[in-house]
Design an enzyme around this catalytic site. Sequence first.
Site, mmCIF file in Angstrom:
data_model
loop_
_atom_site.group_PDB
_atom_site.id
_atom_site.type_symbol
_atom_site.label_atom_id
_atom_site.label_comp_id
_atom_site.label_asym_id
_atom_site.label_seq_id
_atom_site.Cartn_x
_atom_site.Cartn_y
_atom_site.Cartn_z
ATOM 1 N N GLN A 89 -39.125 48.251 86.277
ATOM 2 C CA GLN A 89 -39.731 47.181 87.387
ATOM 3 C C GLN A 89 -40.106 47.714 88.743
ATOM 4 O OE1 GLN A 89 -36.639 43.883 85.971
ATOM 5 N NE2 GLN A 89 -37.781 43.212 87.875
ATOM 6 N N SER A 93 -34.819 52.545 83.553
ATOM 7 C CA SER A 93 -34.288 51.059 83.452
ATOM 8 C C SER A 93 -34.969 50.506 82.461
ATOM 9 C CB SER A 93 -34.521 50.352 84.738
ATOM 10 O OG SER A 93 -33.978 49.222 84.780
ATOM 11 N N LEU A 94 -35.923 49.402 82.632
ATOM 12 C CA LEU A 94 -36.605 48.608 81.781
ATOM 13 C C LEU A 94 -37.342 49.297 80.828
ATOM 14 C CD1 LEU A 94 -38.196 46.042 80.315
ATOM 15 C CD2 LEU A 94 -39.776 46.652 82.361
ATOM 16 N N ARG A 104 -33.590 39.593 78.383
ATOM 17 C CA ARG A 104 -33.076 40.597 79.214
ATOM 18 C C ARG A 104 -33.297 40.096 80.724
ATOM 19 N NH1 ARG A 104 -34.220 45.446 81.850
ATOM 20 N NH2 ARG A 104 -32.380 46.869 82.096
ATOM 21 N N HIS A 155 -28.190 47.003 87.460
ATOM 22 C CA HIS A 155 -27.507 48.190 87.185
ATOM 23 C C HIS A 155 -26.446 48.053 88.297
ATOM 24 C CE1 HIS A 155 -30.904 49.446 85.004
ATOM 25 N NE2 HIS A 155 -31.514 49.245 85.888
ATOM 26 N N GLN A 192 -26.304 49.665 80.061
ATOM 27 C CA GLN A 192 -27.518 49.916 81.274
ATOM 28 C C GLN A 192 -27.563 48.808 82.282
ATOM 29 O OE1 GLN A 192 -31.176 48.725 80.591
ATOM 30 N NE2 GLN A 192 -31.956 50.832 80.751
#
Length: 313
Positions: A12, A92-93, A117, A202, A251
């Site tokens: 993101q 991340s993503l 998610r 996170h 995560q």
Amino acid sequence: MSLKCAFVFAGQGSQAIGMGRDFFEKSDIAKEMIKLASERTGIDFEKLLFEANDDLNQTQFTQPAILLVASIAHKLFSLQSNITPTITMGHSLGEFSALVASGVLDAIDAVELVNLRGELMAKACSTQEVGMLVSLGLSDEVVETLCSQAREQGKQVWAVNYNSDGQIVIAGAKKDLEEFVDVLKGAKAKRAMLLNMSVASHCPLLQSASAPLEFRLQELLKDEFLAPVVSNVTAKAYNTKSEALELLPKQLTMPVLYKQSIRNIDDEVDCYIEFGHGNVLKGLNKSSTKKPHFNVSDMASLEATINALKELE
């Protein structure tokens, strides 16, 4: 000797209106993937990606949009090049896009998964105003100490993304982050700036999202890895479904060890190929590797990357 490549994927913050348009206009495969993703999720991806809107910055839409464009870029590359990844990783993503590239997730299944998610993350953050901010110019230790001191005072702030030396993202309650900007500047940060994020990624505020995500992961993940995937949580590679089921829910609530991941794999690869809009990870990688970094974000960069890789081989 074949080229050893890390396939890498941004998360993101890399989104922009118009991303993927060149693929869509020039590739029937891209058109079909966008059509299938729209049918699966009920999201009009043509409208989301190519027309002015506010939804693209809402996490439940941001995540599938970024993953879809990255997966299209990877699919088109794989059809034109015989290079396969030695290892895959994402920020991340982006770790979910890496799972697609490693054959662990079907691309359209992954679009549905990260849509969920995003919805789970938004729901977990819906009871208070939250956000994220970036700190530039301070060491990891200084930022971690400042966050710890703030939490001792009842503030909700956590260091969550270790992007590169001197660049750390902090997540938490928005009012606490707004006050924390001045704390960082007082510690001589070169810059401390709130980001345009609708969730606090996170950190412990997302704990409620972990169990339902794990349930869907159990249904969709395969147990055949074409290449190992680097975990954001451990900065180490994994290659089994059981490991993925343990690490991917974690995560949500644990920091992204991105720069540590790059340094851990750098000796194993000859170059990095970034798939998806822009070239976000190239800038982050500068402090951690001197290896060549290519990107596939449209048809021109696809051709340029394939040609450059031929010269390296």
